[in-house]
Scaffold this motif. Structure first.
Motif, mmCIF file in Angstrom:
data_model
loop_
_atom_site.group_PDB
_atom_site.id
_atom_site.type_symbol
_atom_site.label_atom_id
_atom_site.label_comp_id
_atom_site.label_asym_id
_atom_site.label_seq_id
_atom_site.Cartn_x
_atom_site.Cartn_y
_atom_site.Cartn_z
ATOM 1 N N LYS A 265 0.845 -1.187 0.000
ATOM 2 C CA LYS A 265 0.000 0.000 0.000
ATOM 3 C C LYS A 265 0.885 1.243 0.000
ATOM 4 N N ALA A 266 0.659 2.126 -0.963
ATOM 5 C CA ALA A 266 1.466 3.335 -1.081
ATOM 6 C C ALA A 266 1.142 4.317 0.039
ATOM 7 N N LYS A 267 2.110 5.162 0.344
ATOM 8 C CA LYS A 267 1.928 6.236 1.322
ATOM 9 C C LYS A 267 1.673 7.535 0.568
ATOM 10 N N TYR A 268 0.734 8.319 1.048
ATOM 11 C CA TYR A 268 0.392 9.577 0.390
ATOM 12 C C TYR A 268 0.766 10.759 1.288
ATOM 13 N N MET A 269 1.397 11.752 0.683
ATOM 14 C CA MET A 269 1.761 12.966 1.399
ATOM 15 C C MET A 269 1.169 14.161 0.666
ATOM 16 N N THR A 270 1.197 15.316 1.296
ATOM 17 C CA THR A 270 0.615 16.498 0.676
ATOM 18 C C THR A 270 1.426 16.927 -0.547
ATOM 19 N N SER A 271 0.797 17.669 -1.434
ATOM 20 C CA SER A 271 1.443 18.088 -2.676
ATOM 21 C C SER A 271 2.731 18.845 -2.417
ATOM 22 N N GLY A 272 2.707 19.730 -1.427
ATOM 23 C CA GLY A 272 3.868 20.569 -1.154
ATOM 24 C C GLY A 272 5.092 19.810 -0.682
ATOM 25 N N GLU A 273 4.889 18.615 -0.116
ATOM 26 C CA GLU A 273 6.021 17.842 0.415
ATOM 27 C C GLU A 273 6.982 17.370 -0.668
ATOM 28 N N TYR A 274 6.497 17.263 -1.891
ATOM 29 C CA TYR A 274 7.342 16.788 -2.990
ATOM 30 C C TYR A 274 8.585 17.658 -3.150
ATOM 31 N N TRP A 275 8.416 18.945 -2.948
ATOM 32 C CA TRP A 275 9.504 19.892 -3.198
ATOM 33 C C TRP A 275 10.319 20.212 -1.952
ATOM 34 N N ARG A 276 9.946 19.669 -0.793
ATOM 35 C CA ARG A 276 10.672 19.972 0.443
ATOM 36 C C ARG A 276 12.095 19.439 0.415
ATOM 37 N N LYS A 277 12.370 18.509 -0.490
ATOM 38 C CA LYS A 277 13.727 17.970 -0.627
ATOM 39 C C LYS A 277 14.664 18.976 -1.279
ATOM 40 N N TYR A 278 14.122 20.099 -1.696
ATOM 41 C CA TYR A 278 14.918 21.140 -2.362
ATOM 42 C C TYR A 278 14.752 22.450 -1.597
ATOM 43 N N PRO A 279 15.347 22.526 -0.386
ATOM 44 C CA PRO A 279 15.126 23.682 0.485
ATOM 45 C C PRO A 279 15.592 25.002 -0.111
ATOM 46 N N GLU A 280 16.544 24.949 -1.063
ATOM 47 C CA GLU A 280 17.039 26.197 -1.655
ATOM 48 C C GLU A 280 15.936 26.963 -2.377
ATOM 49 N N LEU A 281 14.864 26.268 -2.777
ATOM 50 C CA LEU A 281 13.760 26.956 -3.436
ATOM 51 C C LEU A 281 12.975 27.835 -2.462
ATOM 52 N N TYR A 282 13.102 27.538 -1.185
ATOM 53 C CA TYR A 282 12.358 28.287 -0.176
ATOM 54 C C TYR A 282 13.231 29.332 0.518
ATOM 55 N N GLU A 283 14.491 29.381 0.135
ATOM 56 C CA GLU A 283 15.426 30.320 0.746
ATOM 57 C C GLU A 283 15.478 31.618 -0.053
ATOM 58 N N GLY A 284 16.093 32.641 0.523
ATOM 59 C CA GLY A 284 16.260 33.896 -0.182
ATOM 60 C C GLY A 284 15.103 34.857 0.062
ATOM 61 N N ALA A 285 15.223 36.027 -0.537
ATOM 62 C CA ALA A 285 14.232 37.075 -0.323
ATOM 63 C C ALA A 285 12.874 36.724 -0.921
ATOM 64 N N TYR A 286 12.883 35.927 -1.981
ATOM 65 C CA TYR A 286 11.635 35.575 -2.650
ATOM 66 C C TYR A 286 11.519 34.058 -2.790
ATOM 67 N N PRO A 287 10.991 33.392 -1.788
ATOM 68 C CA PRO A 287 10.819 31.928 -1.881
ATOM 69 C C PRO A 287 9.761 31.576 -2.918
ATOM 70 N N ILE A 288 9.855 30.369 -3.421
ATOM 71 C CA ILE A 288 8.916 29.926 -4.439
ATOM 72 C C ILE A 288 7.500 29.851 -3.861
ATOM 73 N N LYS A 289 6.515 30.130 -4.682
ATOM 74 C CA LYS A 289 5.128 30.130 -4.232
ATOM 75 C C LYS A 289 4.617 28.702 -4.108
ATOM 76 N N ASN A 290 3.995 28.404 -3.000
ATOM 77 C CA ASN A 290 3.474 27.052 -2.777
ATOM 78 C C ASN A 290 2.433 26.659 -3.811
ATOM 79 N N GLU A 291 1.637 27.631 -4.254
ATOM 80 C CA GLU A 291 0.590 27.291 -5.218
ATOM 81 C C GLU A 291 1.164 26.854 -6.572
ATOM 82 N N ILE A 292 2.354 27.364 -6.892
ATOM 83 C CA ILE A 292 3.010 26.948 -8.138
ATOM 84 C C ILE A 292 3.424 25.487 -8.047
ATOM 85 N N LEU A 293 4.000 25.118 -6.917
ATOM 86 C CA LEU A 293 4.460 23.742 -6.734
ATOM 87 C C LEU A 293 3.292 22.764 -6.631
#
Length: 339
Positions: A265-293
């Protein structure tokens, strides 16, 4: 037979294309810098291309022009590029340099030294903001993320070279390609490669969102059939390479479990968790928008393939069940070698 140059020849699609063209008696010039390609992809039952590949970056101006000035290349299949969305988004300069700059280097080299035709590997990801389905080639909202933008801009340069110099170029907008040799070992493999790998190791696969998101898949041999069919067309063209069907994550997983005789049985996580492995996208003055991901994870895709059918008399032949079966058999053999 023809003399044909393939970039990205050690990749999933490039290697399969090389094998098909070799079997048909063509003379091949194969290029790859092995940043994403693998030598395993180059080994077939009746031929090993390992020592035939030129280790070269497509941005190498001198190297590309040297090859094309010495060889009477008739057709160029430009498959090389950086495809994983996270890789492109976390290093946009490199993605633009390779996917756009590398393409322009090939276009300019081909212009200087001649080639009857260039076939460019584009993507249906450029339709990421489309809301009307199935999507045809003629009208769509411009993409947002780095990867599809690099392919869209590269297409525009292809069109520019056609209009300016009278060159013949076809851009093939691939749906999600799968089949034997699909990558299953890199950090972020395509979904089908990831799914097969996790089931092989009896691990619980992690899917994001609810698994109901649907995407268009095309079997690699069907893709190659169309890639060969467009060789003789003139001018500039963009063509969807699609099965004109789509499947959900859950549907594909259920088919794979049945074929591999697994009950995990597969495990399901929220959509936003897919990109959490790439923290640099959330760093800096303008982090990536969650709705885009979240939009990317839940994206629906379905491409209209009627243009390819009408103009090139092409029809996809391989069902999703047969295609997955072939993919699983190959990947199991590969993974057994790594155990």
């Amino acid at each position: 037979m023809s003399k044909i140059l393939i970039t990205g020849a050690a990749g999933f699609i490039g290697s399969q294309l090389a094998y098909r063209l070799w079997k048909e008696g063509n003379e091949l010039i194969l290029i790859d810098n092995f940043s994403y390609g693998s030598k395993d992809n180059l080994i077939f039952l009746d031929h090993d291309f390992t020592n035939e590949v030129i280790n070269m970056d497509i941005r190498d101006k001198e190297g590309m022009r040297k090859i094309l000035s010495k060889e009477s290349v008739e057709y160029i299949y430009h498959i090389a590029g950086i495809a994983p969305l996270p890789d492109c988004q976390t290093d946009p300069q490199e993605a633009i340099d390779v996917n756009v700059g590398g393409t322009v280097n090939i276009l300019e080299s081909a212009r200087r030294f001649g080639a009857k035709k260039i076939i460019f590997a584009s993507t249906n990801a450029i339709y990421e903001n489309v809301k009307d389905f199935p999507t045809n080639e003629n009208k769509f909202d411009l993409p947002t993320l780095i990867y599809p933008n690099t392919k869209y801009v590269a297409e525009r340069f292809c069109e520019s070279y056609c209009n300016t110099y009278g060159m013949n170029i076809t851009c093939l907008r691939f749906a999600n390609v799968y089949g034997p040799h699909i990558d299953c070992v890199r950090k972020q493999p395509p979904f089908i490669g990831y799914m097969i790998r996790e089931l092989f190791y009896d691990r619980v696969p992690v899917f994001h969102s609810d698994g109901k998101q649907r995407r268009d898949y095309i079997y690699v041999e069907d893709l190659i059939d169309l890639a060969l069919s467009v060789q003789k067309s003139d001018g500039f063209d963009c063509v969807n390479v699609s099965s004109n069907q789509n499947y959900s994550v859950n549907e594909l997983y259920n088919i794979a479990c049945k074929l591999m005789n697994k009950n995990i049985k597969a495990k399901y996580m929220t959509s936003g968790e897919y990109w959490r492995k790439y923290p640099e996208l959330y760093e800096g003055a303008y982090p990536i928008k969650n709705e885009i991901l979240e939009h990317e994870v839940n994206k629906y895709s379905l491409c209209d393939n009627s243009y390819a059918k009408e103009k090139y008399n092409w029809e996809p032949k391989v069902s999703i069940e047969e295609g997955l079966k072939n993919s699983i058999e190959y990947e199991i053999d590969l993974l057994l070698k790594l155990v």
